[in-house]
Write a protein that holds these residues in place. Structure first.
Motif, PDB file in Angstrom:
ATOM      1  N   LEU A 187       8.365  -4.258  18.761  1.00  0.00           N
ATOM      2  CA  LEU A 187       7.800  -5.591  18.959  1.00  0.00           C
ATOM      3  C   LEU A 187       6.301  -5.535  19.238  1.00  0.00           C
ATOM      4  O   LEU A 187       5.554  -6.452  18.852  1.00  0.00           O
ATOM      5  CB  LEU A 187       8.512  -6.302  20.110  1.00  0.00           C
ATOM      6  N   SER A 188       5.849  -4.477  19.894  1.00  0.00           N
ATOM      7  CA  SER A 188       4.420  -4.380  20.212  1.00  0.00           C
ATOM      8  C   SER A 188       3.574  -4.316  18.945  1.00  0.00           C
ATOM      9  O   SER A 188       2.419  -4.750  18.944  1.00  0.00           O
ATOM     10  CB  SER A 188       4.156  -3.153  21.088  1.00  0.00           C
ATOM     11  N   ALA A 189       4.140  -3.795  17.859  1.00  0.00           N
ATOM     12  CA  ALA A 189       3.412  -3.740  16.583  1.00  0.00           C
ATOM     13  C   ALA A 189       3.174  -5.137  16.025  1.00  0.00           C
ATOM     14  O   ALA A 189       2.241  -5.351  15.249  1.00  0.00           O
ATOM     15  CB  ALA A 189       4.180  -2.897  15.575  1.00  0.00           C
ATOM     16  N   ALA A 190       4.015  -6.094  16.425  1.00  0.00           N
ATOM     17  CA  ALA A 190       3.850  -7.482  15.993  1.00  0.00           C
ATOM     18  C   ALA A 190       3.085  -8.298  17.026  1.00  0.00           C
ATOM     19  O   ALA A 190       2.990  -9.526  16.908  1.00  0.00           O
ATOM     20  CB  ALA A 190       5.220  -8.110  15.736  1.00  0.00           C
ATOM     21  N   GLY A 191       2.558  -7.625  18.044  1.00  0.00           N
ATOM     22  CA  GLY A 191       1.786  -8.317  19.068  1.00  0.00           C
ATOM     23  C   GLY A 191       2.635  -9.014  20.106  1.00  0.00           C
ATOM     24  O   GLY A 191       2.143  -9.898  20.819  1.00  0.00           O
ATOM     25  N   PRO A 239       0.832  -1.210   0.000  1.00  0.00           N
ATOM     26  CA  PRO A 239       0.000   0.000   0.000  1.00  0.00           C
ATOM     27  C   PRO A 239       0.863   1.255   0.000  1.00  0.00           C
ATOM     28  O   PRO A 239       2.012   1.236   0.444  1.00  0.00           O
ATOM     29  CB  PRO A 239      -0.803  -0.131   1.301  1.00  0.00           C
ATOM     30  N   ALA A 240       0.318   2.341  -0.492  1.00  0.00           N
ATOM     31  CA  ALA A 240       1.071   3.599  -0.539  1.00  0.00           C
ATOM     32  C   ALA A 240       1.304   4.152   0.859  1.00  0.00           C
ATOM     33  O   ALA A 240       2.304   4.833   1.115  1.00  0.00           O
ATOM     34  CB  ALA A 240       0.330   4.620  -1.395  1.00  0.00           C
ATOM     35  N   THR A 241       0.398   3.847   1.779  1.00  0.00           N
ATOM     36  CA  THR A 241       0.500   4.325   3.162  1.00  0.00           C
ATOM     37  C   THR A 241       0.101   3.207   4.117  1.00  0.00           C
ATOM     38  O   THR A 241      -0.886   2.507   3.872  1.00  0.00           O
ATOM     39  CB  THR A 241      -0.423   5.535   3.392  1.00  0.00           C
ATOM     40  N   LYS A 242       0.878   3.055   5.168  1.00  0.00           N
ATOM     41  CA  LYS A 242       0.512   2.081   6.196  1.00  0.00           C
ATOM     42  C   LYS A 242       1.163   2.472   7.519  1.00  0.00           C
ATOM     43  O   LYS A 242       2.358   2.755   7.570  1.00  0.00           O
ATOM     44  CB  LYS A 242       0.936   0.666   5.807  1.00  0.00           C
ATOM     45  N   VAL A 243       0.361   2.476   8.582  1.00  0.00           N
ATOM     46  CA  VAL A 243       0.859   2.734   9.933  1.00  0.00           C
ATOM     47  C   VAL A 243       0.406   1.576  10.815  1.00  0.00           C
ATOM     48  O   VAL A 243      -0.778   1.218  10.821  1.00  0.00           O
ATOM     49  CB  VAL A 243       0.338   4.071  10.490  1.00  0.00           C
ATOM     50  N   LEU A 244       1.339   0.993  11.532  1.00  0.00           N
ATOM     51  CA  LEU A 244       1.037  -0.159  12.375  1.00  0.00           C
ATOM     52  C   LEU A 244       0.364   0.271  13.675  1.00  0.00           C
ATOM     53  O   LEU A 244       0.588   1.379  14.183  1.00  0.00           O
ATOM     54  CB  LEU A 244       2.330  -0.915  12.702  1.00  0.00           C
ATOM     55  N   ASP A 245      -0.448  -0.625  14.200  1.00  0.00           N
ATOM     56  CA  ASP A 245      -0.979  -0.439  15.549  1.00  0.00           C
ATOM     57  C   ASP A 245       0.102  -0.899  16.527  1.00  0.00           C
ATOM     58  O   ASP A 245       0.588  -2.034  16.430  1.00  0.00           O
ATOM     59  CB  ASP A 245      -2.247  -1.277  15.742  1.00  0.00           C
ATOM     60  N   TYR A 246       0.475  -0.062  17.435  1.00  0.00           N
ATOM     61  CA  TYR A 246       1.529  -0.420  18.387  1.00  0.00           C
ATOM     62  C   TYR A 246       1.201   0.179  19.752  1.00  0.00           C
ATOM     63  O   TYR A 246       0.370   1.087  19.881  1.00  0.00           O
ATOM     64  CB  TYR A 246       2.894   0.076  17.896  1.00  0.00           C
ATOM     65  N   ASP A 247       1.863  -0.324  20.749  1.00  0.00           N
ATOM     66  CA  ASP A 247       1.651   0.131  22.124  1.00  0.00           C
ATOM     67  C   ASP A 247       2.856   0.974  22.540  1.00  0.00           C
ATOM     68  O   ASP A 247       3.932   0.432  22.814  1.00  0.00           O
ATOM     69  CB  ASP A 247       1.479  -1.088  23.036  1.00  0.00           C
ATOM     70  N   TYR A 248       2.666   2.271  22.549  1.00  0.00           N
ATOM     71  CA  TYR A 248       3.788   3.169  22.863  1.00  0.00           C
ATOM     72  C   TYR A 248       4.113   3.151  24.351  1.00  0.00           C
ATOM     73  O   TYR A 248       3.226   3.133  25.207  1.00  0.00           O
ATOM     74  CB  TYR A 248       3.454   4.603  22.439  1.00  0.00           C
ATOM     75  N   ARG A 283       5.874  -5.535  10.846  1.00  0.00           N
ATOM     76  CA  ARG A 283       7.014  -5.445  11.766  1.00  0.00           C
ATOM     77  C   ARG A 283       7.510  -4.005  11.860  1.00  0.00           C
ATOM     78  O   ARG A 283       7.638  -3.320  10.851  1.00  0.00           O
ATOM     79  CB  ARG A 283       8.173  -6.323  11.286  1.00  0.00           C
ATOM     80  N   GLY A 284       7.823  -3.579  13.070  1.00  0.00           N
ATOM     81  CA  GLY A 284       8.435  -2.274  13.249  1.00  0.00           C
ATOM     82  C   GLY A 284       9.929  -2.335  12.980  1.00  0.00           C
ATOM     83  O   GLY A 284      10.553  -3.402  13.046  1.00  0.00           O
ATOM     84  N   VAL A 285      10.518  -1.193  12.656  1.00  0.00           N
ATOM     85  CA  VAL A 285      11.955  -1.068  12.391  1.00  0.00           C
ATOM     86  C   VAL A 285      12.580  -0.294  13.542  1.00  0.00           C
ATOM     87  O   VAL A 285      11.972   0.643  14.072  1.00  0.00           O
ATOM     88  CB  VAL A 285      12.196  -0.336  11.052  1.00  0.00           C
ATOM     89  N   VAL A 286      13.795  -0.678  13.935  1.00  0.00           N
ATOM     90  CA  VAL A 286      14.523   0.043  14.985  1.00  0.00           C
ATOM     91  C   VAL A 286      15.750   0.691  14.362  1.00  0.00           C
ATOM     92  O   VAL A 286      16.536   0.011  13.681  1.00  0.00           O
ATOM     93  CB  VAL A 286      14.935  -0.888  16.139  1.00  0.00           C
ATOM     94  N   ALA A 287      15.903   2.003  14.581  1.00  0.00           N
ATOM     95  CA  ALA A 287      17.033   2.736  14.009  1.00  0.00           C
ATOM     96  C   ALA A 287      17.859   3.380  15.115  1.00  0.00           C
ATOM     97  O   ALA A 287      17.319   3.904  16.101  1.00  0.00           O
ATOM     98  CB  ALA A 287      16.530   3.807  13.049  1.00  0.00           C
ATOM     99  N   ASN A 288      19.175   3.341  14.933  1.00  0.00           N
ATOM    100  CA  ASN A 288      20.114   3.988  15.851  1.00  0.00           C
ATOM    101  C   ASN A 288      20.571   5.287  15.191  1.00  0.00           C
ATOM    102  O   ASN A 288      21.222   5.257  14.138  1.00  0.00           O
ATOM    103  CB  ASN A 288      21.298   3.056  16.104  1.00  0.00           C
ATOM    104  N   VAL A 289      20.203   6.420  15.775  1.00  0.00           N
ATOM    105  CA  VAL A 289      20.478   7.717  15.159  1.00  0.00           C
ATOM    106  C   VAL A 289      21.423   8.522  16.050  1.00  0.00           C
ATOM    107  O   VAL A 289      21.615   8.209  17.231  1.00  0.00           O
ATOM    108  CB  VAL A 289      19.168   8.504  14.928  1.00  0.00           C
TER     109      VAL A 289
END
Length: 277
Positions: free
Chosen positions: A137-141, A110-119, A208-214
């Motif tokens: 990980l919460s986005a993957a349940g 899809p052109a746009t997608k936002v996961l459901d996650y628990d912040y 799946r969520g992505v984790v970035a080190n910035v």
């Protein structure tokens, strides 16, 4: 007359086998009418020469028939060698006429997608690595505490070492170990930026969520300024515009938990660090 008879016999001897019988009869008739002349012109009797000539003609006939019989098997064997080729071609024809209609093309992301996650905001100043990993990980349940993940990541008051650690822990938690580490030793190239965009789209599409080190400073699409001189971990939980802009879940400030940033700005923010996708 003698020479005329010989020429006629020679011509008849070269005719095809099925004409030999007629030729023999003609030769005998000629020999009968010309017997007297042949007797005076040659020492041998005409009947003897005629018999000899006819015998030679019969030998030629036999040889010709033998050649015909010898040629027949090769002609009959030709269809036998051609048959396997025809039968060998039939499976290919069947394959073309019966394509596999059960396969479906891979759907376009899809052109746009936002996961459901628990912040969840980080619970210590150095727990950004465990918090970002937990939010992804919460986005993957998958529900894990920051303390549990901190122990797996080897997080200390000095923080979490690198994206290699977040990749290792994410793969330990997510079935199939789908995560890979991408490092940007220097300023990212256009190809690396494209790779980041593709990785984010694929991971988010897969749930799946992505984790970035910035490290350093970055400005989001609303003009918000985010500065982490000592380094920081964030989670990418969505994208829009086919991945050209990404959604960040930032555990540093619960008052500003998420924002949009361009993928190019995110790539530059990752410079000298890496990400897990």
């Amino acid at each position: 007359m003698k020479h005329t008879l010989k020429r006629q016999l020679r011509r008849l001897a070269t005719e095809r086998p099925y004409q030999i019988v007629a030729a023999s009869a003609a030769a005998l008739a000629i020999a009968t009418t010309s017997g007297a002349l042949l007797t005076t012109a040659d020492d041998a009797p005409a009947g003897q020469r005629t018999a000899t000539t006819v015998a030679e003609m019969r030998s030629d006939v036999a040889a010709s028939r033998g050649e015909v019989r010898d040629a027949s098997p090769s002609a009959s064997s030709a269809p036998t060698t051609a048959a396997p080729a025809a039968s060998a071609a039939s499976p290919a024809a069947k394959a073309k006429s019966n394509p596999d209609l059960t396969r479906k093309p891979t759907p376009k992301p899809p052109a746009t997608k936002v996961l459901d996650y628990d912040y969840e905001a980080q619970n210590t100043y150095y727990n950004c690595g465990p918090a970002a990993t937990r939010n992804a990980l919460s986005a993957a349940g998958i529900d894990r505490t920051q303390e549990e993940l901190g122990a797996e990541l080897g997080t200390t008051e000095m923080g979490t070492n690198s994206a290699e650690d977040t990749t290792r822990v994410l793969n330990a938690e997510v079935k199939g170990s789908p995560y890979r580490t991408r490092m940007f030793p220097g300023a990212p190239s256009p190809a690396q930026m494209d790779r980041l965009q593709a990785d984010v789209v694929k991971a988010i599409t897969d749930g799946r969520g992505v984790v970035a080190n910035v490290v350093g400073d970055a400005t989001d699409t609303d003009g918000g300024w985010h500065s982490y001189g000592g380094g920081h971990y964030i989670a990418v939980v969505g994208y829009k515009d086919n991945g050209r802009t990404v959604r960040i879940a930032d555990s540093a400030n619960p008052a500003d938990p998420s924002y949009w940033i361009t993928t190019i700005d995110l790539a530059n923010w990752i410079t000298s660090r890496g990400y897990s996708a």
